[in-house]
Design an enzyme around this catalytic site. Structure first.
Site, mmCIF file in Angstrom:
data_model
loop_
_atom_site.group_PDB
_atom_site.id
_atom_site.type_symbol
_atom_site.label_atom_id
_atom_site.label_comp_id
_atom_site.label_asym_id
_atom_site.label_seq_id
_atom_site.Cartn_x
_atom_site.Cartn_y
_atom_site.Cartn_z
ATOM 1 N N CYS A 31 44.125 80.103 14.985
ATOM 2 C CA CYS A 31 42.700 80.375 14.739
ATOM 3 C C CYS A 31 42.328 80.380 13.260
ATOM 4 O O CYS A 31 41.398 79.693 12.845
ATOM 5 C CB CYS A 31 42.313 81.697 15.393
ATOM 6 N N HIS A 32 43.056 81.142 12.470
ATOM 7 C CA HIS A 32 42.686 81.231 11.053
ATOM 8 C C HIS A 32 43.901 81.151 10.143
ATOM 9 O O HIS A 32 43.835 81.530 8.977
ATOM 10 C CB HIS A 32 41.917 82.532 10.771
ATOM 11 N N GLY A 33 45.006 80.695 10.683
ATOM 12 C CA GLY A 33 46.156 80.380 9.841
ATOM 13 C C GLY A 33 47.063 81.518 9.439
ATOM 14 O O GLY A 33 47.935 81.333 8.587
ATOM 15 N N HIS A 54 44.877 89.782 13.497
ATOM 16 C CA HIS A 54 43.575 89.524 12.873
ATOM 17 C C HIS A 54 42.489 89.673 13.930
ATOM 18 O O HIS A 54 41.848 90.704 14.038
ATOM 19 C CB HIS A 54 43.566 88.131 12.232
#
Ligand code: FES
Length: 205
Positions: free
Chosen positions: A152-154, A129
């Protein structure tokens, strides 16, 4: 073009910020070892571009983190349960690219286990990502296979580094070129099974 530049810079910053934290999580959960340059360097190949890794002490379910080309590289020894999970019917249902169609690995790792040999997985530890370092979830009683979760964002990945489709990471974790020199030593940076493979050609790190 400008967006690409911004994304690249964000990925670089996030990678640097999270490399330490990611390694800490990995080490706490699995094998407390950052073996960055402990492996002996190859002499017959490009000495600056290969790292030999001793996995003799790596137990099933453990992972060690080494460094190759300034990237963290996860080296895991899988349990029989983890291998079974990769072949279980329907196990690939929620994955973005279960068959590794996108160029994120050499040809000798384009298989159900995304590695040269099923028992050993090797992945560049950079989330596809925005470049954070995913944490290793070692196999447990509630998760027999284990896998990775990005702090960070799963985004999350299975034990073969394949991205789940319900999170932002668009691609599977990259697989570096790997050659097994013996049962307990592997070489990162050289692929005997796909000698023309160039890590710079993959879709994304
Ligand atoms: S960097 Fe965003 S999920 Fe990993």
């Amino acid at each position: 073009m400008i967006d690409d530049d911004i994304d690249t810079k964000r990925r670089d910053v996030l990678t640097k910020l999270t490399f330490g934290a990611g390694c800490a999580g990995v080490c706490a959960l699995a094998y407390p070892f950052l073996d960055s340059l402990n492996g002996t360097r190859a002499s017959a190949f490009d000495e600056s571009d290969v790292v030999d890794v001793d996995i003799s002490m790596l137990r099933p379910g453990q992972q060690k983190v080494v460094q190759w080309r300034n990237w963290p590289v996860f080296v895991q020894r899988r349990t029989p349960e983890a291998l079974a999970s990769l072949q279980a019917p329907g196990a690939d249902r929620d994955l973005r690219d279960p068959a590794s169609r996108v160029l994120q690995q050499p040809r000798d790792a384009t298989n159900w286990h995304r590695s040269v040999v099923p028992e050993i997985g090797v992945y560049i530890g950079i989330c596809t990502h925005l470049g954070c370092v995913p944490n290793y979830n070692a196999p447990s009683a509630t998760d027999l296979a284990g896998g990775y979760v990005c702090p960070c964002h799963g985004s999350h990945f299975d034990i073969a580094g394949r991205a789940f489709s319900d999170a932002p990471a668009p691609y599977n974790l990259p697989v570096p070129p790997v050659t097994m020199l013996s049962a307990n030593t592997l070489r990162i940076g050289l692929s005997k099974g796909d000698p023309t493979f160039d890590i710079n050609d993959i879709q994304q790190i």
